[in-house]
Design an enzyme around this catalytic site. Sequence first.
Site, PDB file in Angstrom:
ATOM      1  N   GLU A 140      -3.030  -1.991   9.721  1.00  9.34           N
ATOM      2  CA  GLU A 140      -3.792  -2.861   8.805  1.00  9.34           C
ATOM      3  C   GLU A 140      -2.870  -3.914   8.230  1.00  9.34           C
ATOM      4  OE1 GLU A 140      -6.182  -1.524   5.447  1.00  9.34           O
ATOM      5  OE2 GLU A 140      -6.674   0.301   6.539  1.00  9.34           O
TER       6      GLU A 140
ATOM      7  N   GLU B  67      -2.571   5.350   4.323  1.00  7.96           N
ATOM      8  CA  GLU B  67      -1.955   4.904   3.059  1.00  7.96           C
ATOM      9  C   GLU B  67      -1.711   6.071   2.096  1.00  7.96           C
ATOM     10  OE1 GLU B  67      -4.239   1.571   1.566  1.00  7.96           O
ATOM     11  OE2 GLU B  67      -4.122   0.511   3.479  1.00  7.96           O
TER      12      GLU B  67
END
Length: 373
Positions: free
Chosen positions: A297, A189
Site C-alpha cells: 500500500e 499495519e
Amino acid sequence: MNLKYLLITLTGLFVNAATAQQRNLIDPLATKETKSLFKNLYKLSEKHTLFGHQHATEYGHGWSGEANRSDVKSVVGSHPAVIGIDLSEMSGQPQEQIEKTKEHLRKNVIDTYNRGGVTTVAWHFSNPVSPGGFYWVDSVSLPAVKYIIPGGKEHAKYVKILNDVADWAKSLKGADGKLVPVIFRPYHEFDGDWFWWGKSHCTVDEFKALWKFTVSYLRDTAGVHNFIYAFSPDNQFNSEQEYLARFPGNEWVDMLGMDNYGDMGRYGKYNLDAAINKLRIVSAYAQKNGKLAAFTETGLESLSNPNWWNDVLLKVMKSDKIRMSYVLVWRNDTKSATHFYAPYPGHPNIPDFQKFYDDPYTLFEKDLKAIYK
C-alpha cells in the site's frame, strides 16, 4: 569439457535447483494456477512491477457499481494489473448480508481473473468481541487477539468467521472452471496502534499465534488452496530485525510487503531515502528466503504533486536492489472531493500518470499474458 568447467557447471546447477526448490508456496497442496501466479509474479519482478489500485473496479470518483469500469481504465485504457478488494463486510453483519458480500466480492474476483488480472484481498476486520469496528477506540475496544486465538474464550466465534472466508475462497471459480488464486493480506499495519490487532493491543506471541492459526485453519482444516499469504507491516521499521519483530516464520508467509504513505508525501513530508531503504530490507529478505515482495500500500491522497508518479513512486521503485512484484495505491472514494489516490478523467495529474503507464517497467492488466499458466 575439463574438470574445472564441469565442477563450475554442476555447482551452478545445484545452486539454481536449490533456489528453485526453496521458492515454493507454504501450501504444498496449492492449486496449479496459484503456483503459476506465484512463479510468474516472481519472474516478472525481475524487470517489472504490476500496478494495483484498491477497489478499482467496484467504484471510483463519482460512480459506483458499473460493469468493467475503473478510473484507471478511463484514463489510460487499461484496468490496473492488481485489483484490491476487502473482506470488511464478511463479519459483524447478519448472515444474509455476509452472503450478499460473498456474492459481490466473488463476482469481482472472477471478473478480474477472466480478464487476466490479479486480486489482492485486504481485511479491515471489525472487532469480533467489542464495538469500535476495525480501528482501536480507547473507550470501547477490547484487545480481541487474546480472545480469539486458540484457548481464548471467543475462539469458536473466530472459527465461524474463518469458515465463511474459506467457503468464499473455495467458491471462486473462473470461466475455465479453475479455482481463482488471490493474494490474502490479513492483519496489515500491525506495527501501528490504530487497528485492534496493532502492537499495543496484543503481545508478539499472541500476534504470531493469531497468524499461524489463521493460516493453518484455512489451509489445513478448511482446505483453502488458492491463497498466497502476504505479511505487511506499516513503515515503522529501519532494520531487518525490526521488520521481523512479529514475523511468524518462513513456513507461514509467501509474500513480504510494506505499507508506506508516511515517507511518500503524506502531509507534504517526503523521505524517499527512508522509503528506498525500507523496501530494500523487504526485498532482500524475500530474495534470501524464496518469497515474493510487494509494496502492498502507498499513495498520495488527492495527488497534489503533479509529478508524483514518476518523481516519487517510480524513482523509489526503480532504485537499485528493489524487486517488487506489485505496488498498490489506495482507493478513490465515490463522494469525497479529496479522498482519491489514482487520477480520474479531468484530473490535472493525468499527463504524469500516462508517462508512468507508458514506462516499460510498469505493468497494467492489458500487459499481462497468461499469468496463471
